[in-house]
Motif scaffolding. Structure first.
Motif, PDB file in Angstrom:
ATOM      1  N   ILE A   1      29.169  30.218   8.896  1.00 22.61           N
ATOM      2  CA  ILE A   1      28.987  31.664   8.701  1.00 22.61           C
ATOM      3  C   ILE A   1      30.106  32.209   7.817  1.00 22.61           C
ATOM      4  CG2 ILE A   1      29.041  33.918   9.870  1.00 22.61           C
ATOM      5  CD1 ILE A   1      27.577  32.446  12.261  1.00 22.61           C
ATOM      6  N   LEU A   2      31.339  31.742   8.061  1.00 25.71           N
ATOM      7  CA  LEU A   2      32.477  32.168   7.238  1.00 25.71           C
ATOM      8  C   LEU A   2      32.295  31.700   5.792  1.00 25.71           C
ATOM      9  CD1 LEU A   2      35.252  33.445   6.785  1.00 25.71           C
ATOM     10  CD2 LEU A   2      36.284  31.323   7.639  1.00 25.71           C
ATOM     11  N   GLU A   3      31.907  30.456   5.607  1.00 20.03           N
ATOM     12  CA  GLU A   3      31.682  29.925   4.256  1.00 20.03           C
ATOM     13  C   GLU A   3      30.657  30.784   3.508  1.00 20.03           C
ATOM     14  OE1 GLU A   3      30.456  25.667   2.234  1.00 20.03           O
ATOM     15  OE2 GLU A   3      29.310  26.350   3.977  1.00 20.03           O
ATOM     16  N   LYS A   4      29.550  31.098   4.170  1.00 20.06           N
ATOM     17  CA  LYS A   4      28.488  31.906   3.558  1.00 20.06           C
ATOM     18  C   LYS A   4      28.986  33.324   3.249  1.00 20.06           C
ATOM     19  CE  LYS A   4      23.790  33.516   4.379  1.00 20.06           C
ATOM     20  NZ  LYS A   4      22.724  33.662   5.374  1.00 20.06           N
ATOM     21  N   ALA A   5      29.702  33.929   4.206  1.00 24.85           N
ATOM     22  CA  ALA A   5      30.220  35.295   4.020  1.00 24.85           C
ATOM     23  C   ALA A   5      31.191  35.354   2.839  1.00 24.85           C
ATOM     24  CB  ALA A   5      30.902  35.777   5.303  1.00 24.85           C
ATOM     25  N   LEU A   6      32.034  34.344   2.703  1.00 21.82           N
ATOM     26  CA  LEU A   6      32.990  34.316   1.592  1.00 21.82           C
ATOM     27  C   LEU A   6      32.263  34.174   0.256  1.00 21.82           C
ATOM     28  CD1 LEU A   6      35.825  32.142   3.144  1.00 21.82           C
ATOM     29  CD2 LEU A   6      35.974  34.558   2.511  1.00 21.82           C
ATOM     30  N   LEU A   7      31.260  33.315   0.203  1.00 18.95           N
ATOM     31  CA  LEU A   7      30.498  33.151  -1.041  1.00 18.95           C
ATOM     32  C   LEU A   7      29.765  34.442  -1.397  1.00 18.95           C
ATOM     33  CD1 LEU A   7      29.198  29.496  -0.589  1.00 18.95           C
ATOM     34  CD2 LEU A   7      30.987  30.302  -2.156  1.00 18.95           C
ATOM     35  N   GLN A   8      29.274  35.161  -0.376  1.00 22.09           N
ATOM     36  CA  GLN A   8      28.568  36.432  -0.621  1.00 22.09           C
ATOM     37  C   GLN A   8      29.485  37.488  -1.222  1.00 22.09           C
ATOM     38  OE1 GLN A   8      26.835  37.137   3.270  1.00 22.09           O
ATOM     39  NE2 GLN A   8      24.868  36.270   2.666  1.00 22.09           N
TER      40      GLN A   8
ATOM     41  N   HIS B   1      39.829  25.596   0.980  1.00 21.95           N
ATOM     42  CA  HIS B   1      40.072  25.086   2.336  1.00 21.95           C
ATOM     43  C   HIS B   1      38.779  25.178   3.163  1.00 21.95           C
ATOM     44  CE1 HIS B   1      42.285  24.248   6.035  1.00 21.95           C
ATOM     45  NE2 HIS B   1      41.976  25.428   6.544  1.00 21.95           N
ATOM     46  N   VAL B   2      38.108  26.313   3.097  1.00 22.67           N
ATOM     47  CA  VAL B   2      36.863  26.518   3.850  1.00 22.67           C
ATOM     48  C   VAL B   2      35.757  25.621   3.302  1.00 22.67           C
ATOM     49  CG1 VAL B   2      35.098  28.221   4.499  1.00 22.67           C
ATOM     50  CG2 VAL B   2      37.515  28.871   4.505  1.00 22.67           C
ATOM     51  N   ILE B   3      35.622  25.550   1.993  1.00 25.24           N
ATOM     52  CA  ILE B   3      34.583  24.722   1.360  1.00 25.24           C
ATOM     53  C   ILE B   3      34.787  23.241   1.708  1.00 25.24           C
ATOM     54  CG2 ILE B   3      33.690  23.891  -0.873  1.00 25.24           C
ATOM     55  CD1 ILE B   3      34.318  26.788  -1.934  1.00 25.24           C
ATOM     56  N   ASP B   4      36.022  22.767   1.608  1.00 23.69           N
ATOM     57  CA  ASP B   4      36.308  21.360   1.931  1.00 23.69           C
ATOM     58  C   ASP B   4      35.977  21.049   3.386  1.00 23.69           C
ATOM     59  OD1 ASP B   4      37.193  21.030  -0.673  1.00 23.69           O
ATOM     60  OD2 ASP B   4      39.334  20.992  -0.143  1.00 23.69           O
TER      61      ASP B   4
ATOM     62  N   ALA C   1      33.838  22.704   5.381  1.00 23.27           N
ATOM     63  CA  ALA C   1      32.387  22.798   5.576  1.00 23.27           C
ATOM     64  C   ALA C   1      31.687  21.546   5.056  1.00 23.27           C
ATOM     65  CB  ALA C   1      31.837  24.049   4.898  1.00 23.27           C
ATOM     66  N   ASN C   2      32.113  21.064   3.895  1.00 21.80           N
ATOM     67  CA  ASN C   2      31.522  19.847   3.336  1.00 21.80           C
ATOM     68  C   ASN C   2      31.803  18.630   4.214  1.00 21.80           C
ATOM     69  OD1 ASN C   2      30.288  21.132   1.191  1.00 21.80           O
ATOM     70  ND2 ASN C   2      32.033  20.822  -0.181  1.00 21.80           N
TER      71      ASN C   2
ATOM     72  N   ARG D   1      29.176  16.302   6.210  1.00 20.65           N
ATOM     73  CA  ARG D   1      29.176  14.844   6.046  1.00 20.65           C
ATOM     74  C   ARG D   1      29.166  14.151   7.411  1.00 20.65           C
ATOM     75  NH1 ARG D   1      31.902  10.627   6.447  1.00 20.65           N
ATOM     76  NH2 ARG D   1      33.824  11.592   7.155  1.00 20.65           N
ATOM     77  N   ILE D   2      30.021  14.621   8.330  1.00 23.74           N
ATOM     78  CA  ILE D   2      30.095  14.037   9.681  1.00 23.74           C
ATOM     79  C   ILE D   2      28.745  14.207  10.395  1.00 23.74           C
ATOM     80  CG2 ILE D   2      31.155  14.271  11.972  1.00 23.74           C
ATOM     81  CD1 ILE D   2      33.765  15.117  10.440  1.00 23.74           C
ATOM     82  N   LEU D   3      28.162  15.405  10.301  1.00 20.63           N
ATOM     83  CA  LEU D   3      26.882  15.660  10.963  1.00 20.63           C
ATOM     84  C   LEU D   3      25.768  14.777  10.402  1.00 20.63           C
ATOM     85  CD1 LEU D   3      27.050  19.551  11.252  1.00 20.63           C
ATOM     86  CD2 LEU D   3      27.247  17.892  13.127  1.00 20.63           C
ATOM     87  N   ALA D   4      25.764  14.579   9.089  1.00 19.06           N
ATOM     88  CA  ALA D   4      24.750  13.730   8.451  1.00 19.06           C
ATOM     89  C   ALA D   4      24.932  12.271   8.896  1.00 19.06           C
ATOM     90  CB  ALA D   4      24.838  13.839   6.926  1.00 19.06           C
ATOM     91  N   GLU D   5      26.184  11.873   9.037  1.00 21.60           N
ATOM     92  CA  GLU D   5      26.517  10.518   9.466  1.00 21.60           C
ATOM     93  C   GLU D   5      26.046  10.265  10.903  1.00 21.60           C
ATOM     94  OE1 GLU D   5      30.814   9.300  10.174  1.00 21.60           O
ATOM     95  OE2 GLU D   5      30.578   8.948   8.014  1.00 21.60           O
ATOM     96  N   GLU D   6      26.130  11.288  11.746  1.00 22.36           N
ATOM     97  CA  GLU D   6      25.755  11.164  13.160  1.00 22.36           C
ATOM     98  C   GLU D   6      24.241  11.148  13.358  1.00 22.36           C
ATOM     99  OE1 GLU D   6      27.801  14.271  15.269  1.00 22.36           O
ATOM    100  OE2 GLU D   6      29.732  13.244  15.105  1.00 22.36           O
TER     101      GLU D   6
END
Length: 185
Positions: A155-162, A169-172, A174-175, A179-184
């Motif tokens: 939500i923070l990442e999206k709000a900042l981009l908006q 720091h936030v982008i890294d 989130a990415n 990556r961890i979630l995709a791996e799991e």
């Protein structure tokens, strides 16, 4: 007397109190970092989540949103709300707020900012620096009464981009969480 509150984390997308005006801008001399432990919203005392705080950083700026509150009763309600919401943040600062990167004088002086310091005596939930991988893993695992810690990050990442802010720091983080979630799965 008009009150202004600066949000650099979840306040950007969800103030949670009545305000009269919202202005996008930044404060100087600080950077946003995921160093604060959350044991009441995005984690538990047994497994704290991570939320953002500000760290003094010479020459840096931190983008966010400032909220103008005109009425005394709205100010009191906002402060009551923030004292609960930001109760793990041990410092209140009144800082200059800018809207134009080329401006030499602030758009607003005395904007209220909640900061979680690294002082373990006044802030028992300070987690401090760690690698992007460590912070991301903690964010993936943590969840609290307000939901999964990863939701806070996304939500923070999206709000900042908006608001047109690319916070590396936030982008890294989130990415790395993605990556961890995709791996799991």
């Amino acid at each position: 007397m008009v009150m202004w509150v600066f949000g650099y984390g979840s306040l950007i997308s969800r103030a949670g109190f009545h305000y009269d005006e919202r202005v996008v801008g930044f404060i100087k001399g600080y950077r946003r970092v995921f160093y604060q432990g959350s044991t009441d919203h995005r984690g538990t005392p047994e497994f704290p989540g991570r939320t953002v705080t500000l760290e003094p950083a010479e020459g840096e700026i931190c983008w966010g949103a400032a909220y103008k509150i005109l009425k005394k009763e709205d100010e009191e309600t906002a402060l009551e709300h923030l004292e609960v919401r930001e109760k793990q943040y041990d410092k209140r600062e009144y800082l200059d707020f800018y809207t134009d990167p080329n401006a030499t004088s602030p758009a607003v002086t005395g904007v209220l900012v909640y900061i979680a310091t690294s002082d373990k005596k006044s802030n028992v939930n300070y987690l401090g620096p760690a690698s992007v991988e460590e912070i991301a893993r903690q964010i993936v695992e943590a969840k609290g009464p307000a939901g999964p810690n990863r939701d806070y990050l996304f939500i923070l990442e999206k709000a900042l981009l908006q608001i047109g802010c690319k916070d590396q720091h936030v982008i890294d983080l989130a990415n790395e969480v993605r990556r961890i979630l995709a791996e799991e799965h």
